[in-house]
Design a protein around this motif. Structure first.
Motif, PDB file in Angstrom:
ATOM      1  N   THR A  47       9.218   5.383  -3.662  1.00 12.83           N
ATOM      2  CA  THR A  47       7.810   6.095  -3.023  1.00 12.83           C
ATOM      3  C   THR A  47       6.620   6.639  -3.962  1.00 12.83           C
ATOM      4  O   THR A  47       5.469   5.931  -3.508  1.00 12.83           O
ATOM      5  N   THR A  48       6.831   7.190  -5.133  1.00 12.65           N
ATOM      6  CA  THR A  48       6.127   7.957  -5.839  1.00 12.65           C
ATOM      7  C   THR A  48       5.409   6.823  -6.538  1.00 12.65           C
ATOM      8  O   THR A  48       4.228   7.094  -7.131  1.00 12.65           O
ATOM      9  N   ILE A  49       5.923   6.190  -7.044  1.00 14.39           N
ATOM     10  CA  ILE A  49       4.965   5.235  -7.719  1.00 14.39           C
ATOM     11  C   ILE A  49       4.505   4.577  -7.068  1.00 14.39           C
ATOM     12  O   ILE A  49       3.629   3.842  -7.362  1.00 14.39           O
ATOM     13  N   LEU A  50       5.268   4.078  -5.951  1.00 10.19           N
ATOM     14  CA  LEU A  50       4.183   2.908  -5.215  1.00 10.19           C
ATOM     15  C   LEU A  50       2.983   3.245  -4.145  1.00 10.19           C
ATOM     16  O   LEU A  50       2.165   2.155  -4.245  1.00 10.19           O
ATOM     17  N   SER A  51       3.201   4.171  -3.510  1.00  3.65           N
ATOM     18  CA  SER A  51       1.866   4.737  -3.326  1.00  3.65           C
ATOM     19  C   SER A  51       0.648   4.756  -3.760  1.00  3.65           C
ATOM     20  O   SER A  51      -0.199   4.455  -2.953  1.00  3.65           O
ATOM     21  N   PRO A  52       0.311   5.048  -4.895  1.00  2.00           N
ATOM     22  CA  PRO A  52      -0.630   4.638  -4.881  1.00  2.00           C
ATOM     23  C   PRO A  52      -1.559   3.542  -5.775  1.00  2.00           C
ATOM     24  O   PRO A  52      -2.469   3.410  -5.515  1.00  2.00           O
ATOM     25  N   LEU A  53      -0.182   2.363  -5.164  1.00  2.00           N
ATOM     26  CA  LEU A  53      -0.770   1.028  -5.177  1.00  2.00           C
ATOM     27  C   LEU A  53      -0.478   0.803  -4.150  1.00  2.00           C
ATOM     28  O   LEU A  53      -1.006  -0.945  -3.840  1.00  2.00           O
ATOM     29  N   ASN A  54      -0.431   1.392  -3.072  1.00  2.00           N
ATOM     30  CA  ASN A  54      -1.378   1.722  -1.444  1.00  2.00           C
ATOM     31  C   ASN A  54       0.155  -0.084  -1.068  1.00  2.00           C
ATOM     32  O   ASN A  54      -0.388  -0.384  -0.442  1.00  2.00           O
ATOM     33  N   LEU A  55       1.226   0.368  -1.938  1.00  2.00           N
ATOM     34  CA  LEU A  55       2.354  -0.402  -1.213  1.00  2.00           C
ATOM     35  C   LEU A  55       3.570   0.610  -0.755  1.00  2.00           C
ATOM     36  O   LEU A  55       3.944   1.432  -1.178  1.00  2.00           O
ATOM     37  N   GLU A  56       4.470  -0.138   0.131  1.00  2.00           N
ATOM     38  CA  GLU A  56       4.842   0.622   0.665  1.00  2.00           C
ATOM     39  C   GLU A  56       6.871   0.311   0.513  1.00  2.00           C
ATOM     40  O   GLU A  56       6.692  -0.094   0.735  1.00  2.00           O
ATOM     41  N   TYR A  57       7.056   0.992   0.147  1.00  2.00           N
ATOM     42  CA  TYR A  57       8.568   0.739  -0.263  1.00  2.00           C
ATOM     43  C   TYR A  57      10.092   0.697   1.182  1.00  2.00           C
ATOM     44  O   TYR A  57       9.444   1.144   1.848  1.00  2.00           O
ATOM     45  N   ILE A  58      10.268  -0.835   1.330  1.00  2.00           N
ATOM     46  CA  ILE A  58      11.172  -1.150   1.811  1.00  2.00           C
ATOM     47  C   ILE A  58      12.278  -1.100   1.486  1.00  2.00           C
ATOM     48  O   ILE A  58      13.136  -0.560   2.449  1.00  2.00           O
ATOM     49  N   SER A  59      12.918  -1.986   0.672  1.00  2.00           N
ATOM     50  CA  SER A  59      13.823  -1.356   0.506  1.00  2.00           C
ATOM     51  C   SER A  59      14.945  -2.071  -1.103  1.00  2.00           C
ATOM     52  O   SER A  59      13.344  -2.317  -2.294  1.00  2.00           O
ATOM     53  N   ASP A  82      -2.685  -2.781   3.111  1.00  2.00           N
ATOM     54  CA  ASP A  82      -3.616  -3.363   4.269  1.00  2.00           C
ATOM     55  C   ASP A  82      -3.474  -4.741   4.416  1.00  2.00           C
ATOM     56  O   ASP A  82      -4.561  -4.712   5.441  1.00  2.00           O
ATOM     57  N   ASN A  83      -3.003  -5.050   4.695  1.00  2.58           N
ATOM     58  CA  ASN A  83      -2.302  -6.636   5.101  1.00  2.58           C
ATOM     59  C   ASN A  83      -1.259  -6.711   6.028  1.00  2.58           C
ATOM     60  O   ASN A  83      -0.876  -7.490   6.886  1.00  2.58           O
ATOM     61  N   GLY A  84       0.142  -5.937   5.666  1.00  2.23           N
ATOM     62  CA  GLY A  84       0.794  -5.281   6.406  1.00  2.23           C
ATOM     63  C   GLY A  84       1.843  -6.273   5.548  1.00  2.23           C
ATOM     64  O   GLY A  84       3.295  -6.750   6.079  1.00  2.23           O
ATOM     65  N   GLY A  85       1.556  -7.333   4.460  1.00  2.00           N
ATOM     66  CA  GLY A  85       2.197  -8.780   4.197  1.00  2.00           C
ATOM     67  C   GLY A  85       3.419  -7.781   3.097  1.00  2.00           C
ATOM     68  O   GLY A  85       3.487  -7.014   2.695  1.00  2.00           O
ATOM     69  N   LEU A  86       4.320  -8.501   3.063  1.00  3.94           N
ATOM     70  CA  LEU A  86       6.080  -8.200   2.553  1.00  3.94           C
ATOM     71  C   LEU A  86       5.746  -9.390   1.138  1.00  3.94           C
ATOM     72  O   LEU A  86       5.419 -10.177   0.847  1.00  3.94           O
ATOM     73  N   GLN A  87       6.553  -7.891   0.112  1.00  2.00           N
ATOM     74  CA  GLN A  87       6.221  -9.161  -1.354  1.00  2.00           C
ATOM     75  C   GLN A  87       7.661  -8.403  -2.050  1.00  2.00           C
ATOM     76  O   GLN A  87       8.399  -6.726  -1.515  1.00  2.00           O
ATOM     77  N   ASP A  88       8.181  -8.934  -2.697  1.00  2.00           N
ATOM     78  CA  ASP A  88       9.103  -8.531  -3.735  1.00  2.00           C
ATOM     79  C   ASP A  88       8.574  -8.304  -5.364  1.00  2.00           C
ATOM     80  O   ASP A  88       7.333  -9.168  -5.376  1.00  2.00           O
ATOM     81  N   VAL A  89       8.891  -6.925  -5.932  1.00  2.04           N
ATOM     82  CA  VAL A  89       8.140  -6.918  -7.445  1.00  2.04           C
ATOM     83  C   VAL A  89       9.651  -6.245  -7.977  1.00  2.04           C
ATOM     84  O   VAL A  89      10.422  -6.288  -7.927  1.00  2.04           O
ATOM     85  N   VAL A  90       9.360  -6.165  -9.114  1.00  2.00           N
ATOM     86  CA  VAL A  90      10.358  -5.366 -10.193  1.00  2.00           C
ATOM     87  C   VAL A  90       9.747  -4.432 -10.958  1.00  2.00           C
ATOM     88  O   VAL A  90       9.091  -3.960 -11.426  1.00  2.00           O
ATOM     89  N   PHE A  91      11.653  -3.655 -10.671  1.00  2.00           N
ATOM     90  CA  PHE A  91      11.361  -2.283 -11.275  1.00  2.00           C
ATOM     91  C   PHE A  91      12.678  -2.270 -12.345  1.00  2.00           C
ATOM     92  O   PHE A  91      13.521  -3.000 -12.157  1.00  2.00           O
TER      93      PHE A  91
END
Length: 461
Positions: A47-59, A82-91
């Motif tokens: 959440t700390t990493i994603l928030s500045p990117l305007n992304l919300e952690y789901i799982s 911004d648009n409510g869409g879901l996407q996958d990212v890699v950590f």
């Protein structure tokens, strides 16, 4: 030279910071601790990493289908605010062992940034590298207290997962795509300071501008002492040969690693003879192509989109830029030959393998055969991409001789067996220096004299 610890202690030699490579067992401890630190606080950290990117952690879930174990990887499901869409990212959780601290993360980021700049200016021949969203190269300033890279999830799966299912045409297609992409890397325009041609981009103070100019190259990273940068191949070879003699003959090192004395007695004089030959007879600038090189194009770092029904396969991503560097064309040729051997191996049955073993070529015969393959397959693509300095046969032979010996030198003093996971897993319960460090060193003890004799007529008998 100060005494290193067995856990990757720093050695100072001629004002150069050097490191002892950690064994895989030692790295496992650091990886385990980093994973535990992350997974105990994963939701909060992400959440700390994603928030500045305007992304919300789901799982999130750990990716376990690849061979990679040094850098744990997680797939993160996020929602775009911004648009409510879901996407996958890699950590990607970077290894925090003292040997790699900051260096490999920084190197990865800089090379991926170089390529991103290149892709932004070239509509054709794009290099498939994931987009970076966030990263930290330093645990002291990291928002989560760990080194990491958050990046785009590339569509597809590791080539290692599907290779055995591919037909011959599909295999040839993806090998051709890998070769073309690896050579395209060498077309990336850069400007380096001080005329260095071999080195990495691991410097923490380095800034990569949009023109990829003014780059300060640093030591070459890998399974060897991090020496460099270098003016040319001969410079690199001589530096490693001299360092090998120095470290094997260091009295404090010999107290820590009992086999150093044995190898020092056996190899010091032959290596000194070799250094004299190289300094006297070798052109300082063997004509070869220097350029951006990935350095680890194994099939677990290659992401492909395979359509089994239509029998098509596409290279969609190249991962793990930790060991990237500017270096000679030989490193890329090695990977082409690796995949060519995989293709040929799939076609051979056990009887043919036994026949090949009986008709085993000499080292020089092997190099000449390699050059003919490269001239037939790589040179036309080399010229199509308008790359310069494809080596002549003579230059290739000279370059390969140096690179072959350079491959074996670090195995006399470094802990190459740390990468052979199966062996390490078997030895975990009975870990000790003799079993953990010596397998490759003993192989080198027999192979290196053969190379010195055939390549340079240095007889150790």
């Amino acid at each position: 030279m100060s005494s290193p610890s067995n856990s990757g202690g720093i050695v100072t030699s001629n004002n150069i910071m050097l490191f002892h490579h950690p064994t895989f067992t030692e790295q496992e401890i650091d990886i385990r601790d980093a994973i535990q630190q992350f997974e105990q606080n994963a939701t909060q950290m992400l959440t700390t990493i994603l928030s500045p990117l305007n992304l919300e952690y789901i799982s999130h879930r750990r990716f376990s289908e690849s061979e990679g174990t040094i850098n744990p990887i997680y797939f993160i499901v996020v929602k775009n605010k911004d648009n409510g869409g879901l996407q996958d990212v890699v950590f990607k959780l970077m290894n925090t062992h003292q040997y790699f601290k900051c260096l490999k993360t920084n190197n990865s980021i800089h090379f991926m940034t170089l390529i991103d700049h290149y892709n932004g200016k070239n509509s054709d021949n794009k290099i498939p590298v994931p987009k970076i969203y966030s990263y930290s190269c330093d645990v002291k300033t990291s928002p989560i207290g760990l080194e990491y890279i958050l990046m785009e999830r590339v569509k597809g799966q590791p080539l290692s997962n599907v290779w055995d299912k591919l037909n011959r045409n599909e295999k040839e297609s993806i090998v051709e795509q890998i070769l073309k992409t690896s050579l395209t890397l060498r077309t990336v325009k850069t400007e380096t300071n001080n005329n260095y041609k071999i080195g990495s981009l691991c410097d923490l103070n380095l800034k990569v501008d949009e023109n990829n100019s003014g780059l300060d190259l640093g030591p070459v990273l890998g399974d060897f002492a991090p020496l460099g940068p270098f003016k040319n191949l001969t410079d690199m070879f001589l530096s490693h040969a001299k360092f090998t003699i120095q470290i094997l003959n260091d009295k404090k090192e010999q107290e820590l690693y009992f086999y150093y004395k044995r190898f020092a007695d056996k190899f010091t004089v032959p290596l000194q003879q070799l250094i004299s030959i190289i300094e006297k007879d070798y052109n300082e600038n063997i004509i070869t192509n220097y350029g951006l090189t990935h350095g680890d194009l194994n099939d677990s770092n290659i992401i492909v989109n395979w359509n089994e029904e239509n029998h098509t396969i596409e290279l969609t991503g190249i991962l793990d830029w930790d060991n990237s560097s500017f270096t000679t064309i030989t490193k890329e040729i090695d990977w082409y030959l690796y995949y060519l051997n995989k293709l040929n191996k799939d076609e051979n049955d056990e009887e043919n393998e036994e026949e090949n073993e009986e008709n085993k070529l000499t080292f020089l015969q092997t190099i000449n055969k390699e050059y003919e393959q490269c001239e037939q397959i790589i040179k036309p693509l080399f010229e199509k991409l308008k790359l310069q300095n494809f080596p002549t046969r003579e230059d290739y032979l000279n370059e390969r001789k140096l690179m072959d010996i350079l491959y074996y030198l670090p195995q006399l003093y470094f802990f190459q067996t740390s990468w052979f996971h199966n062996s390490m897993n078997e030895l975990k319960e009975q870990f000790n220096i003799e079993k953990d460090y010596l397998v490759d060193a003993y192989n080198t003890e027999s192979t290196l004299p053969e190379l010195l004799k055939e390549y340079f007529n240095i007889d150790m008998n």
